[in-house]
Scaffold this motif. Sequence first.
Motif, PDB file in Angstrom:
ATOM      1  N   TYR A   9      14.166 -36.316 -79.281  1.00 14.36           N
ATOM      2  CA  TYR A   9      14.852 -34.683 -78.659  1.00 14.36           C
ATOM      3  C   TYR A   9      14.281 -33.659 -79.475  1.00 14.36           C
ATOM      4  CZ  TYR A   9      17.205 -38.804 -76.178  1.00 14.36           C
ATOM      5  OH  TYR A   9      17.427 -39.406 -75.572  1.00 14.36           O
ATOM      6  N   ALA A  45      15.439 -29.809 -70.570  1.00 14.28           N
ATOM      7  CA  ALA A  45      16.280 -30.640 -70.839  1.00 14.28           C
ATOM      8  C   ALA A  45      16.414 -31.901 -71.063  1.00 14.28           C
ATOM      9  CB  ALA A  45      17.465 -30.316 -69.252  1.00 14.28           C
ATOM     10  N   GLN A  48      15.141 -31.859 -74.470  1.00 13.20           N
ATOM     11  CA  GLN A  48      16.560 -31.734 -75.465  1.00 13.20           C
ATOM     12  C   GLN A  48      17.528 -32.558 -75.295  1.00 13.20           C
ATOM     13  OE1 GLN A  48      16.839 -27.333 -73.808  1.00 13.20           O
ATOM     14  NE2 GLN A  48      16.256 -27.174 -75.687  1.00 13.20           N
ATOM     15  N   GLU A  50      19.711 -32.771 -72.931  1.00 14.15           N
ATOM     16  CA  GLU A  50      20.781 -32.502 -72.603  1.00 14.15           C
ATOM     17  C   GLU A  50      20.713 -32.689 -70.977  1.00 14.15           C
ATOM     18  OE1 GLU A  50      19.914 -28.503 -74.558  1.00 14.15           O
ATOM     19  OE2 GLU A  50      20.568 -28.864 -76.081  1.00 14.15           O
ATOM     20  N   GLY A 243      21.321 -23.023 -72.105  1.00  8.82           N
ATOM     21  CA  GLY A 243      21.431 -23.785 -73.329  1.00  8.82           C
ATOM     22  C   GLY A 243      23.455 -23.477 -73.387  1.00  8.82           C
TER      23      GLY A 243
END
Length: 324
Positions: A9, A45, A48, A50, A243
């Motif tokens: 990531y 996303a 990352q 997330e 974020g």
Amino acid sequence: MKAVQFKEYGGPDVLQTNQVERPVPKQGEVLVKVTAIGVNYADTARRQGEYVIPTPLPFTPGAEVAGIVEEVGEYVDQFSKGDRVVTLVGSGGYAEFVTTQANTLIPLPDGLDDETAVSLPLQGLTAYHLLTTMGRIEQGETVLVHAAAGGVGSLAVQLAKHFGAGNVIATASTEEKLALAKELGADHVVNYTNPNWREIVMDATGGKGVDIALEMVGGDIFHETIKCMRSFGRVVIYGVASGNPAEMYPSGLMNRNLSVIGFFLPQIMKKPVLFEKSLGELLSLVNQGKLKLTVGGVYDLEDAARVHELLQGRKTKGKLILKP
């Protein structure tokens, strides 16, 4: 075949173009030679770590592809080699080939190019259901669309007017993006980099506030949006592009009977009756010229990292496309 993957990531630099084995279609599946790939915030996303559901490593992002049927698996008789199609695949789209269930494929009508077609399914369905299924839009209501020059936002502005909104207020970060939102049918446009943007929105409603707000930024934008709502207003959350997830006290919604609603497109995909009806309506609107799809740029597959930077830097308008 070439595929863009990440094995850890992180930022756009973790995206790498690798040689991987070409998939083979199983029973009920089709192998598609990819000609256009839609890039979405969900892809960033995922990268990352997330995303709203876990992302296993290594991972090939990309949920939205258009292409040509290359091979069909056993028991597939509704498609044959050479058919032009578009589909949502969940993941694996950043590649030269992808396999998917045949019943998820949508035939492309003549005259609709691949880049335009791939701009529709994910963001079109998102905009449609943000307003209808979740926002429960009613005739004459006021709708606030954040990031209105983006893929979802540009469609939401048009669909809000189509569904009868009396006042569509669009926000964006540059004059060029605001001009696009106005061209697409927004009644008022507001630059959300202006510290007083909330007051400008309220002025555009005559001080009454908005009925529906589509919010995907998070942080301070969410909190200021809540202050823009009128009684019985609905804020529909479909992302956290900043974020910075917003924190809130639910009891603060009580005094104006406000609703904060979450939206995740894959849940819609589990209900065929919702998926088929809405996508059919969207395709019809495009074919009739009543829904304009804005392509913001077409890039080589190997430029995926640069495209992610552009998307997250909010330096683009419309849909970003990768091509193998």
